[in-house]
Scaffold this motif. Structure first.
Motif, PDB file in Angstrom:
ATOM      1  N   ASP A 194       0.857  -1.186   0.000  1.00  0.00           N
ATOM      2  CA  ASP A 194       0.000   0.000   0.000  1.00  0.00           C
ATOM      3  C   ASP A 194       0.896   1.240   0.000  1.00  0.00           C
ATOM      4  OD1 ASP A 194      -1.746   2.043   0.537  1.00  0.00           O
ATOM      5  OD2 ASP A 194      -2.364   1.315   2.505  1.00  0.00           O
ATOM      6  N   HIS A 357       6.885  -2.095   4.240  1.00  0.00           N
ATOM      7  CA  HIS A 357       6.702  -3.546   4.122  1.00  0.00           C
ATOM      8  C   HIS A 357       7.823  -4.074   3.242  1.00  0.00           C
ATOM      9  CE1 HIS A 357       2.788  -3.343   5.989  1.00  0.00           C
ATOM     10  NE2 HIS A 357       2.263  -2.637   5.020  1.00  0.00           N
ATOM     11  N   ASN A 429       4.031  -8.958   3.974  1.00  0.00           N
ATOM     12  CA  ASN A 429       2.775  -8.407   4.466  1.00  0.00           C
ATOM     13  C   ASN A 429       1.671  -8.768   3.499  1.00  0.00           C
ATOM     14  OD1 ASN A 429       1.237  -6.525   6.239  1.00  0.00           O
ATOM     15  ND2 ASN A 429       0.944  -5.418   4.313  1.00  0.00           N
ATOM     16  N   GLU A 430       0.532  -9.153   4.017  1.00  0.00           N
ATOM     17  CA  GLU A 430      -0.673  -9.324   3.209  1.00  0.00           C
ATOM     18  C   GLU A 430      -0.392 -10.050   1.889  1.00  0.00           C
ATOM     19  OE1 GLU A 430      -3.603  -8.862   4.204  1.00  0.00           O
ATOM     20  OE2 GLU A 430      -3.760  -7.117   5.528  1.00  0.00           O
ATOM     21  N   GLU A 504      -0.060  -4.142  13.262  1.00  0.00           N
ATOM     22  CA  GLU A 504      -0.617  -2.829  12.914  1.00  0.00           C
ATOM     23  C   GLU A 504      -1.812  -2.601  13.824  1.00  0.00           C
ATOM     24  OE1 GLU A 504      -1.527  -2.494   8.688  1.00  0.00           O
ATOM     25  OE2 GLU A 504       0.299  -3.578   8.177  1.00  0.00           O
ATOM     26  N   HIS A 507      -4.972   3.309  13.515  1.00  0.00           N
ATOM     27  CA  HIS A 507      -4.683   3.861  12.185  1.00  0.00           C
ATOM     28  C   HIS A 507      -4.641   5.390  12.266  1.00  0.00           C
ATOM     29  CE1 HIS A 507      -5.678   4.138   7.752  1.00  0.00           C
ATOM     30  NE2 HIS A 507      -4.780   3.176   7.781  1.00  0.00           N
ATOM     31  N   TRP A 535      -0.156   2.049  13.020  1.00  0.00           N
ATOM     32  CA  TRP A 535      -0.105   2.341  11.585  1.00  0.00           C
ATOM     33  C   TRP A 535      -0.367   3.813  11.392  1.00  0.00           C
ATOM     34  CZ3 TRP A 535       1.870  -0.314   7.765  1.00  0.00           C
ATOM     35  CH2 TRP A 535       1.795   0.284   6.497  1.00  0.00           C
TER      36      TRP A 535
HETATM   37  C1  IPT Z   1      -3.053  -2.897   6.118  1.00  0.00           C
HETATM   38  C2  IPT Z   1      -1.776  -2.930   5.343  1.00  0.00           C
HETATM   39  O1  IPT Z   1      -0.929  -3.929   5.820  1.00  0.00           O
HETATM   40  C3  IPT Z   1      -1.046  -1.627   5.363  1.00  0.00           C
HETATM   41  O2  IPT Z   1      -0.069  -1.660   4.364  1.00  0.00           O
HETATM   42  C4  IPT Z   1      -2.001  -0.490   5.140  1.00  0.00           C
HETATM   43  O3  IPT Z   1      -2.603  -0.647   3.895  1.00  0.00           O
HETATM   44  C5  IPT Z   1      -3.050  -0.513   6.188  1.00  0.00           C
HETATM   45  O4  IPT Z   1      -3.750  -1.705   6.121  1.00  0.00           O
HETATM   46  C6  IPT Z   1      -4.057   0.586   5.997  1.00  0.00           C
HETATM   47  O5  IPT Z   1      -3.500   1.830   5.860  1.00  0.00           O
HETATM   48  S1  IPT Z   1      -4.062  -4.082   5.336  1.00  0.00           S
HETATM   49  C7  IPT Z   1      -5.717  -3.784   5.758  1.00  0.00           C
HETATM   50  C8  IPT Z   1      -6.581  -4.727   4.989  1.00  0.00           C
HETATM   51  C9  IPT Z   1      -5.956  -3.964   7.175  1.00  0.00           C
END
Ligand code: IPT
Length: 977
Positions: A194, A357, A429-430, A504, A507, A535
């Motif tokens: 992301d 990541h 990640n993911e 994470e 936010h 995050w």
């Molecule tokens: C999670 C990601 O790992 C991170 O890169 C970023 O995208 C974040 O979310 C949101 O800002 S993934 C999400 C599906 C929880």
């Protein structure tokens, strides 16, 4: 761009190569990033660049060869390290999960810029007497490398180091290094983080001499035994060809001089490394032809009883996710910026970083070792876009990609394996789950059994050493914390024996995150919970100069991207230029490793030391009070508190401060690398009760003519609403329930996945469109009482409002009582009084909490005091405009640019002041799109909703919601000339 006469063979070969799932070709096996005395030549600087619109267009003009006749018009300068899309060629693009091209693995789209990078160089003589290689530390895209027309190999892994041998090709005099980078390739499927897509040669390129018999690779094993304070040291060394003698190790600080490297040395006493005391020993590893310099940290990472132990002590990760980012240079960052950033983290009581990541620049690890940051080092791997297609053909589980996945994790581990800061390797990640990730986990565990393997996507926790989740709600985290050991199956038993981390959480997007305290309370209550990583650290907006010369902060979609995720890239504790957002101070207060508690009657102070090893002898505890003679901090006699212990000391404060606001701080005694002596680690306050909210003098009588008049107040007879206060015209006075939705208000809470975002609930209930009907206006002997019914259209819910005004001729006191009627379909954003003043604000001075804003679940870092902020600082501007900036005050003066001021007295009233009405704020996409400030909008709130963290995570916790309820707002308003 060059577009003529493609060369068919070349095109076919390139197209094939870009669709290959194989790892890089021609590279040397990965090894540690070593500081060596062997000659090196850094090739950073101005290179030449040309681009092709697609691999289908490339033409063979011999550009890789020194003798090529190049068309000067096709070539431009480019800075290396750098991203070509930030240097005038093409544009950056932002997407989160979504691949901005068809999911057609392993094929990239044909629309795929190919950028040829070319450097003419004269090799240093010192290099040429040795075998040599060229090292690339970060090239985003899929690259092919030539030296003097000879293909050296390919690079496959954008944030991973690759080394290619150049021996026999590098020659005296002029050389040409050519790097062809395609933005998209099979690699792109593995790199769906992301973040902005930013192709380019964005980290250093270096020529390295590799002396025969030199130190090829080193793997330091430096353990610490917390029971007896001893250490062990073994250094596995791989030598270059031609070795004539084994490597020798010296650690002057431990009296080791030229000892054999690869035997275990028992050291009776070492000073261990940890986040609390990042002690490093200088060391060298030598052969007759090369010496490398290392900094050793002795430490042991283990799991026992589902608890994460560092040097035998339970450790709590007070962490952030960190992307490498600069608002003008993208992922090309300087060591100076990184150092400043890590110092900023340490000042904020943070002790851990997840390198989201991908592996950061190699120097990050040197800094983390030095400054004591515990690192979860993440592999450069994410395939998140496959989630949107049901995880079909996910590379994580497809044998065709196995080598590539393994190659990535190997490059990650091998480069940074000597850094004590690294506690865990994260597989990526993911990326869903699958056999390739499992193989990567098994390989990592075997290669480095002294660290833990992390991967959040292994939901069954079968190939990891920590149970990890992202954004789990506090309820879930509480349940995990309390989970008993054992289980029905082997898998369950394994999982229950693992420590838990939130890789994470919270936010930090826009106004928020709310609810940090509740997470921290859980981390501190349950040994199994090893903490987490907010995050995220920094917002990724790109800075662009606007036409008026001011900087504009841009996000997804601002560069014409068709597929993008808008402002979701703007989510950090600090802005892209590293100015802290308000959440950083809140986080620092919440995670403070020392906790102070003050008795309400000021009888005693409790100091709790939450550190794993250090006492509090590095801190002094001081008190001060906002009473003349006591503003200067005075030192309290508090004995050093042992790690994990607490002490309560009686407080014998002078009677003069008994009713005052008293502040106690634990602050650093000595200068530290990240802060001067006197830096606050923890602060606690006992805040004095507010004064009664009423006008001072005898009450004056109202009068009625064309308007109702009460002292300085003028009320409109038709609406019952005030229109003037002395010389101040009051506009649009109204009761408000709405706020300009924050990023968190616009998200679906993970605790309420079936409900729409609260912003939509408010919109459905039309909180933003309340209408007022005059019910009664009573002019008494010393008060005016106005009754209104305030309600949204369409619905039958409403508010019965009673406005009781009194005045002493100077100020006016308002007691506004609000009672909801009818069924309200949703909770409220706030309950308060809105008004508008003519002209822009100059500044706001207040006595209350500050300097940052507070909402019911934020503002943990705010302190009671008297503050002044200019218009913009008070309003707390964010890249995407939204509600922000409320401070809880007892008293405030809102001064207009033209001079007059509105003075407010209240008791813990939340004051918001900004140049725009809420509708403008809510409908404007960027801060720079807001109209010029020509008015002052003021809100005085009796009650508010928290903000939560639903932009990604749980919504507002029930205790911080504002249910429709009886509310009373009491304020005294005075116009100052
Ligand atoms: C999670 C990601 O790992 C991170 O890169 C970023 O995208 C974040 O979310 C949101 O800002 S993934 C999400 C599906 C929880």
């Amino acid at each position: 761009m060059s577009t003529t006469d493609p060369t068919p063979d070349l095109v076919a070969a390139l197209v094939d190569d870009l669709a290959s799932t194989a790892p890089a070709r021609g590279t040397l096996p990965p090894r540690a990033h070593l500081r060596t005395d062997a000659p090196a030549q850094v090739l950073d600087g101005t290179w030449r660049l040309r681009t092709w619109p697609s691999p289908r267009h490339v033409r063979d003009d011999g550009w890789q060869r020194p003798d090529a006749a190049l068309d000067p018009d096709a070539w431009d300068d480019v800075q290396v390290p750098g991203h070509w899309v930030l240097q005038g060629h093409g544009a950056p693009a932002y997407s989160n999960l979504q691949y901005p091209f068809p999911v057609d693995p392993p094929h990239p789209p044909d629309e795929n810029v190919v950028a040829d990078h070319r450097l003419e160089l004269v090799a240093d003589d010192a290099l040429l007497t040795h075998p040599t290689l060229v090292r690339f530390e970060g090239v985003e895209g899929a690259a092919t490398v030539w030296l003097n027309g000879v293909e050296l190999g390919t690079l496959r892994g954008s944030r991973l180091t690759h080394e290619l041998p150049t021996t026999g090709v590098l020659r005296p005099g002029r050389n040409v290094l050519a790097v062809r980078v395609a933005q998209w390739s099979a690699v792109s499927y593995l790199e769906d983080q992301d973040m902005w897509w930013l192709p380019g040669v964005f980290r250093s390129v270096t020529l390295l001499a590799r002396p025969a018999g030199g130190v090829r690779d080193v793997f330091v094993h430096a353990g610490y035994d917390h029971e007896d304070g001893s250490g062990t040291l073994r250094v596995d060394v791989a030598l270059e060809d031609g070795a004539v003698a084994p490597a020798r190790v010296s650690v002057p600080g431990l009296g080791l001089q030229g000892v054999a490297a690869d035997v275990v040395h028992h050291l009776p006493a070492v000073r261990p490394w940890s986040d609390e005391d990042p002690h490093l020993y200088d060391a060298t590893v030598s052969t007759p032809t090369e010496t490398v310099t290392l900094r050793l940290g002795f430490r042991t990472v283990r799991v026992e009883d589902a608890t994460l132990l560092l040097n035998g002590r339970p450790v709590l990760l007070r962490g952030v996710n960190r992307h490498e980012y600069h608002p003008r240079h993208g992922r090309s960052v300087t060591d100076e910026d990184t150092r400043a950033e890590l110092l900023q983290m340490r000042r904020a009581n943070l002790n851990a970083v997840r390198t989201s990541h991908y592996p950061p620049a190699a120097s990050f690890l040197d800094l983390a070792d030095e400054l004591g940051l515990l690192v979860v080092l993440e592999n450069d791997l994410e395939t998140h876009g496959f989630e949107l297609v049901g995880w079909r053909r996910n590379p994580s589980d497809d044998p065709a990609w196995r080598d590539a996945v393994l190659d990535r994790v190997r490059r990650t581990v091998e480069r940074d394996k000597n850094h004590p800061a690294v506690l865990m390797w994260s597989l990526g990640n993911e990326a869903g789950t699958g056999a390739n990730l499992e193989a990567a986990g098994r390989w990592t565990a075997a290669r480095d059994p002294e660290r833990l393997v992390h991967y959040e996507g292994d939901r069954a926790s079968t190939y990891v050493d920590v149970h990890s989740r992202m954004y789990a709600t506090t309820d879930e985290v509480a349940a995990i914390g309390a989970e008993p050991p054992g289980g029905a199956t082997d898998a369950e038993r394994h999982r229950a024996a693992l420590p838990f981390v939130l890789c994470e959480y919270a936010h930090a997007m826009g106004n928020g995150p709310g609810g940090l305290t509740e997470y921290q309370e859980l981390f501190e209550a349950h040994p199994r919970l090893a903490g987490g990583f907010v995050w995220e650290w920094v917002e990724h907006t790109l800075a662009v100069d606007g036409p008026d010369g001011t900087t504009r902060w841009l996000y997804g979609g601002d560069f014409g991207e068709v597929v993008h995720d808008g402002s979701f890239v703007v989510d950090g504790l600090v802005h892209a230029d590293r100015t802290p957002g308000p959440a950083l101070a809140d986080l620092a207060a919440v995670v403070a490793p020392v906790r102070l508690d003050l008795d309400e009657d000021l009888g005693a102070l409790t100091v709790r030391n939450l550190r794993h090893t250090r006492t509090t002898d590095d801190l002094e505890v001081v008190w001060s009070a906002d009473v003349p003679g006591h503003e200067q901090p005075a030192v309290l006699d508090v004995p050093a508190v042992g790690a994990g212990a607490a002490t309560t000391v009686p407080l014998r404060l002078p009677d003069a401060v008994r009713d005052a606001s008293v502040t106690v701080r634990a602050r650093t005694r000595h200068d530290l690398p990240w802060a001067p002596a006197g830096h606050d680690v923890a602060v606690v306050q006992r805040v004095a009760a507010p004064a009664p909210v009423r006008v001072d003098g005898p009450l004056v009588a109202p009068s009625v003519d064309d308007a109702v008049r009460l002292g300085p107040l003028v009320l409109d007879r038709a609406t019952g609403m005030p229109t003037a206060l002395g010389a101040l015209a009051l506009h649009d006075v109204a009761v408000g329930l709405w706020r300009a939705p924050t990023d968190n208000d616009r998200g679906v809470g993970w605790d309420e996945p079936d409900l729409p975002p609260v912003a939509d609930r408010w919109a459905a209930a039309r909180l933003d469109d309340l209408r007022s009907r005059l019910v009664g206006l009573h002019v008494g002997t010393d008060a005016v009482v106005v009754r209104t019914r305030v309600a949204p259209p369409v619905l039958d819910a409403g508010l019965d409002c009673t406005w009781r005004w009194t005045s002493d001729g100077t100020g006016v006191a308002l007691e506004l009582t609000v009672d909801p009627t009818g069924p309200w379909p949703c909770d409220w954003a706030r309950l308060g009084l809105d008004l508008r003043l003519d002209g822009a604000t100059r500044d706001v001075r207040w006595t209350g909490f500050g300097p940052g804003p507070q909402y019911p679940d934020t503002g943990q870092g705010a302190r009671w005091g008297t503050y002044t902020a200019d218009r913009d600082d008070y309003a707390v501007r964010t890249v995407r405009p939204q509600e922000h900036g409320a401070r809880v005050v007892d008293e405030a003066t809102v001064t207009l640019a033209a001079g007059p001021a509105l003075h407010v007295q209240g008791a813990r009233v939340a004051l918001t002041v900004r140049p725009w009405d809420r509708r403008t704020v809510a409908t404007t996409a960027h801060d720079h799109d807001l109209p010029p400030a020509t008015a002052t909008h003021v809100s005085l709130d009796a009650a508010r909703s928290g903000v939560g963290t639903a932009s990604c995570g749980q919504g507002v916790l029930p205790r911080y919601r504002l249910r429709p309820s009886h509310q009373v707002l009491r304020v005294v308003l005075t116009a100052l000339p």
